[in-house]
Design a protein around this motif. Structure first.
Motif, mmCIF file in Angstrom:
data_model
loop_
_atom_site.group_PDB
_atom_site.id
_atom_site.type_symbol
_atom_site.label_atom_id
_atom_site.label_comp_id
_atom_site.label_asym_id
_atom_site.label_seq_id
_atom_site.Cartn_x
_atom_site.Cartn_y
_atom_site.Cartn_z
ATOM 1 N N THR A 161 0.834 -1.207 0.000
ATOM 2 C CA THR A 161 0.000 0.000 0.000
ATOM 3 C C THR A 161 0.862 1.248 0.000
ATOM 4 O O THR A 161 0.561 2.219 -0.708
ATOM 5 C CB THR A 161 -0.932 -0.008 1.222
ATOM 6 O OG1 THR A 161 -1.812 -1.137 1.124
ATOM 7 C CG2 THR A 161 -1.749 1.264 1.291
ATOM 8 N N SER A 238 -7.919 -4.186 -2.836
ATOM 9 C CA SER A 238 -8.034 -2.733 -2.974
ATOM 10 C C SER A 238 -9.160 -2.157 -2.121
ATOM 11 O O SER A 238 -8.968 -1.145 -1.428
ATOM 12 C CB SER A 238 -8.229 -2.341 -4.446
ATOM 13 O OG SER A 238 -9.412 -2.900 -4.967
ATOM 14 N N GLU A 239 -10.327 -2.789 -2.114
ATOM 15 C CA GLU A 239 -11.461 -2.216 -1.384
ATOM 16 C C GLU A 239 -11.272 -2.326 0.121
ATOM 17 O O GLU A 239 -11.526 -1.368 0.851
ATOM 18 C CB GLU A 239 -12.765 -2.903 -1.815
ATOM 19 C CG GLU A 239 -13.182 -2.582 -3.240
ATOM 20 C CD GLU A 239 -13.371 -1.089 -3.466
ATOM 21 O OE1 GLU A 239 -13.915 -0.393 -2.573
ATOM 22 O OE2 GLU A 239 -12.961 -0.607 -4.545
ATOM 23 N N LYS A 242 -8.690 0.268 1.187
ATOM 24 C CA LYS A 242 -9.252 1.628 1.235
ATOM 25 C C LYS A 242 -10.134 1.801 2.470
ATOM 26 O O LYS A 242 -10.157 2.886 3.073
ATOM 27 C CB LYS A 242 -10.031 1.927 -0.043
ATOM 28 C CG LYS A 242 -9.148 2.160 -1.256
ATOM 29 C CD LYS A 242 -9.927 2.676 -2.457
ATOM 30 C CE LYS A 242 -10.838 1.631 -3.041
ATOM 31 N NZ LYS A 242 -11.502 2.112 -4.271
ATOM 32 N N SER A 246 -9.490 4.582 5.351
ATOM 33 C CA SER A 246 -10.519 5.561 5.726
ATOM 34 C C SER A 246 -10.623 5.711 7.239
ATOM 35 O O SER A 246 -11.122 6.724 7.737
ATOM 36 C CB SER A 246 -11.874 5.165 5.139
ATOM 37 O OG SER A 246 -12.412 4.037 5.808
ATOM 38 N N VAL A 253 -9.777 9.600 1.355
ATOM 39 C CA VAL A 253 -9.494 8.416 0.542
ATOM 40 C C VAL A 253 -10.199 8.510 -0.809
ATOM 41 O O VAL A 253 -9.700 8.008 -1.823
ATOM 42 C CB VAL A 253 -9.904 7.136 1.290
ATOM 43 C CG1 VAL A 253 -9.771 5.902 0.411
ATOM 44 C CG2 VAL A 253 -9.060 6.980 2.551
ATOM 45 N N LYS A 254 -11.357 9.184 -0.842
ATOM 46 C CA LYS A 254 -12.098 9.304 -2.098
ATOM 47 C C LYS A 254 -11.327 10.083 -3.153
ATOM 48 O O LYS A 254 -11.557 9.916 -4.349
ATOM 49 C CB LYS A 254 -13.448 9.982 -1.844
ATOM 50 C CG LYS A 254 -14.389 9.176 -0.947
ATOM 51 C CD LYS A 254 -15.670 9.930 -0.681
ATOM 52 C CE LYS A 254 -16.590 9.153 0.236
ATOM 53 N NZ LYS A 254 -17.831 9.903 0.557
ATOM 54 N N GLY A 257 -9.090 7.240 -4.459
ATOM 55 C CA GLY A 257 -9.623 5.883 -4.431
ATOM 56 C C GLY A 257 -9.777 5.237 -5.792
ATOM 57 O O GLY A 257 -9.503 4.043 -5.963
ATOM 58 N N PHE A 260 -6.553 3.708 -6.981
ATOM 59 C CA PHE A 260 -5.789 2.876 -6.066
ATOM 60 C C PHE A 260 -5.585 1.452 -6.572
ATOM 61 O O PHE A 260 -4.479 0.898 -6.477
ATOM 62 C CB PHE A 260 -6.444 2.854 -4.688
ATOM 63 C CG PHE A 260 -5.662 2.067 -3.680
ATOM 64 C CD1 PHE A 260 -4.480 2.557 -3.163
ATOM 65 C CD2 PHE A 260 -6.097 0.810 -3.263
ATOM 66 C CE1 PHE A 260 -3.733 1.830 -2.249
ATOM 67 C CE2 PHE A 260 -5.360 0.078 -2.349
ATOM 68 C CZ PHE A 260 -4.183 0.591 -1.851
#
Length: 291
Positions: A161, A238-239, A242, A246, A253-254, A257, A260
């Motif tokens: 990351t 990835s999800e 994130k 957050s 993060v948005k 995102g 990413f």
């Protein structure tokens, strides 16, 4: 983190391939795998998340022990509790219930001297006030009861990351892991620098003893997860990554995102090429007694 987001429980459940083996260690360390049914087992799955500890309890406790076992799955998030309640019903976990409760103030819903075990998987040191969590665990345990919880030492997704974020223009740099954990802690007794200590086993053991526990011990456990390649890894992680970020950066993060997953795949591919992706995970399993 938005605990009202319907996607949170599902994304957390994807992480059980990572957290599940350590929950199994907690169950074994607490004696459930060899329980003989000679005594009642009244368990609090504290900050239960998706119920991974409860899953491991019903998987590994012998039938003779399960016949005398009850489990309360408690979490601050109503959506998590709803998810766990559905899981209890779907799996037929007799004796298990789910309810909303804050690990830092269990007195609102749970009585004193009630449980034989309080188990927490990767949440005890991520609370805004971990000391309050230990005090409440001590209160709800019966004399002779067991506290057991896990704390990450090495988080497999962290190095990749950091490299992925460095590839995204304008994305913040990932801080050392101790700072990531410290960003979730708001209550301190010795200044801001204390927040970074909630990954130090000696510091954590001392705080557990302060709460009144004895026979405090820590064991290190490790696990590895594998993905076929960089693309599969990025799609899988990835999800959930994130979601973890957050917790520290919120809506920021948005801003990066959407980029990413591609950056994560690139970062991993630069390291391993087209080969298998192996992540190493290490965690401290801490166990203590209420005298």
């Amino acid at each position: 983190m938005d605990w009202k987001n319907m996607q949170v429980p599902e994304r957390y459940k994807l992480g059980e391939a990572i957290t599940g083996p350590f929950a199994a260690h907690l169950v074994a360390l607490s004696g459930f795998s060899t329980a003989d049914g000679s005594s009642e087992l009244d368990v609090l799955d504290n900050a239960c998340g998706t119920g991974v500890v409860t899953f491991q309890l019903y998987e590994h406790a012998p039938a003779i022990a399960r016949a005398r076992m009850s489990v309360v799955c408690a979490d601050l998030s109503p959506l998590m509790v709803e998810n766990v309640a559905a899981r209890i019903a779907a799996n037929g976990w007799v004796g298990a219930t789910a309810q909303v409760a804050d690990a830092q103030s269990l007195s609102v819903t749970l009585p004193t001297d009630d449980f034989t075990h309080v188990l927490t998987n990767f949440a005890a040191c991520h609370l805004p006030d971990p000391r309050a969590g230990f005090r409440e665990a001590f209160r709800v345990l019966r004399p002779g009861g067991t506290l057991a919880f896990t704390v990450w030492k090495a988080v497999g997704w962290y190095p990749h990351t950091a490299r992925a974020l460095a590839l995204i223009p304008g994305a913040p740099a990932l801080p050392p892991y101790a700072d990531f954990v410290g960003s979730m802690v708001t209550a301190t007794e010795s200044g801001e620098g204390e927040k970074r200590k909630w990954v130090d086993p000696a510091f954590i053991e001392a705080r557990v003893r302060e709460a009144g526990f004895t026979e405090v011990a820590t064991v290190l456990r490790e696990n590895a997860t594998r993905m076929a390649g960089a693309a599969e890894h990025a799609q899988a992680y990835s999800e959930i990554t994130k979601l973890m970020l957050s917790m520290m950066w919120g809506d920021k993060v948005k801003e990066f995102g959407a980029q990413f997953e591609g950056a994560l795949e690139r970062a991993v591919r630069e390291e391993v090429g087209d080969g298998e992706v192996v992540l190493k995970w290490e965690a401290y399993c801490v166990i203590a007694k209420k005298a």
